[in-house]
Design an enzyme around this catalytic site. Structure first.
Site, PDB file in Angstrom:
ATOM      1  N   GLY A  57      43.071  28.393  42.621  1.00 13.30           N
ATOM      2  CA  GLY A  57      42.469  28.674  43.923  1.00 13.30           C
ATOM      3  C   GLY A  57      42.484  30.140  44.296  1.00 13.30           C
ATOM      4  CB  ALA A  58      45.048  32.798  44.052  1.00 14.38           C
ATOM      5  N   GLY A 107      51.913  41.334  45.525  1.00 17.36           N
ATOM      6  CA  GLY A 107      51.033  40.566  46.390  1.00 17.36           C
ATOM      7  C   GLY A 107      51.205  40.796  47.875  1.00 17.36           C
ATOM      8  CE  LYS A 144      43.662  23.145  34.480  1.00 16.65           C
ATOM      9  NZ  LYS A 144      45.063  23.182  34.970  1.00 16.65           N
ATOM     10  CG  ASN A 147      43.384  29.750  32.936  1.00 15.91           C
ATOM     11  OD1 ASN A 147      44.251  30.194  33.687  1.00 15.91           O
ATOM     12  ND2 ASN A 147      43.252  28.459  32.697  1.00 15.91           N
ATOM     13  NE  ARG A 148      49.988  31.472  28.967  1.00 15.51           N
ATOM     14  CZ  ARG A 148      50.090  32.332  27.974  1.00 15.51           C
ATOM     15  NH1 ARG A 148      49.426  32.106  26.853  1.00 15.51           N
ATOM     16  NH2 ARG A 148      50.827  33.419  28.086  1.00 15.51           N
ATOM     17  CG  ASP A 200      43.676  33.435  51.013  1.00 14.08           C
ATOM     18  OD1 ASP A 200      44.537  33.962  51.741  1.00 14.08           O
ATOM     19  OD2 ASP A 200      43.628  32.209  50.791  1.00 14.08           O
ATOM     20  CE  LYS A 217      45.528  29.066  51.292  1.00 13.27           C
ATOM     21  NZ  LYS A 217      45.525  30.304  50.485  1.00 13.27           N
ATOM     22  N   GLY A 272      43.991  33.896  35.244  1.00 12.28           N
ATOM     23  CA  GLY A 272      44.169  32.655  35.990  1.00 12.28           C
ATOM     24  C   GLY A 272      42.847  32.084  36.444  1.00 12.28           C
TER      25      GLY A 272
END
Length: 278
Positions: A129-130, A240, A155, A150-151, A101, A65, A126
């Site tokens: 990319g999504a 999803g 990020k 996010n963990r 998306d 992508k 999260g």
């Protein structure tokens, strides 16, 4: 002679896209055929040369992508902002890239949302990319109350990237768990809950408010442990599959000018996946 369309990526054998798109071609009396083609990063340049003269359009999935963008003649501003392309339209040998998306995901939420999406208070779990595609699409649609957890907090900060610090909050997993009741829509974008870790969940739902919409981008398994837990706490759940269908429907519309029947596609894929509507 049929127009040719593809989805490319690696691995690609599991893709449900050919089933969905070929059904749409059939139902709309369009002479087209959609196939899955395994393409790795090292093969992409030669495949793009071939596709310029042989296909009308194609979809792109992992791990291509981002890599695909260097071979395109023009890229839609939203796809540029997201930094990834999943849909390519061939116009007389010129390749145009879009990303359906995030917008496809937001369209799919229409099944379960009780109010306009811009009024929701949203938690995104999260920072991959999504999550990026969905975050940028939500901002594009005018959503004002978004938190990312996010963990790895680093990020999450990279995802927001300084540009949206005034518009997007960042929260640790533990803080998100504690304050979960303040969110009306929770979006799970990670791979946690996929095989072989079907019993894993990305965060505790102990403080979830009833009637919260909980969405998980995973659709195999059809109902993740995260969604099962949310359902037991009287949440409204969605997997999803609607995102998958709507991103494909938007691509189909780009290629043909026709927005296909998404309800029939849901029924078809639900049956093939062996699931029950959620």
């Amino acid at each position: 002679m049929e127009d040719q369309y593809y989805v490319i990526g690696q691995p690609i054998g599991h893709s449900m896209s050919p089933t969905m798109h070929n059904e749409w071609f059939l139902k709309n009396n369009i002479s087209g055929h959609y196939s899955a083609k395994e393409v790795g990063v090292s093969e992409l340049e030669s495949v793009m040369t071939e596709f310029r003269s042989s296909v009308k359009g194609f979809n792109v999935t992992a791990p291509l992508k981002v890599e695909i963008m260097q071979y395109l003649d023009e890229i839609d501003p939203l796809a540029k902002a997201i930094g990834a392309v999943n849909t390519v339209i061939n116009k007389n040998g010129l390749l145009y890239g879009k990303n359906t998306d995030g917008i496809g995901y937001c369209r799919g939420l229409s099944f379960v949302l009780k109010k306009p999406i811009e009024q929701e208070k949203i938690l995104i779990i999260g920072a991959g990319g999504a999550a990026r595609a969905i975050l940028y699409s939500l901002l594009h649609l005018g959503v004002k109350q978004i938190t990312v957890t996010n963990r790895t907090l680093e990020k999450a900060h990279e995802l927001v990237d300084g540009k949206f610090m005034n518009e997007v909050n960042i929260m640790s997993i533990s803080d998100a768990e504690e304050k979960l009741g303040q969110f009306s829509l929770i979006i799970q974008t990670t791979s946690v809950g996929m095989k072989p870790n079907e019993n894993s969940i990305p965060l505790s739902l102990a403080n979830l408010s009833s009637n919260t919409v909980v969405s998980d981008l995973i659709y195999s398994p059809f109902k993740t442990a995260f969604l099962k837990d949310a359902e037991q706490r009287n949440a409204i759940i969605q997997n999803g599959l609607p995102m998958f269908i709507y991103q494909g429907a938007l691509a189909f519309q780009e290629w043909t000018g026709i927005f296909p029947n998404t309800i029939d596609a849901y029924t078809l894929l639900e049956r093939k996946l062996g699931g029950t509507k959620c």
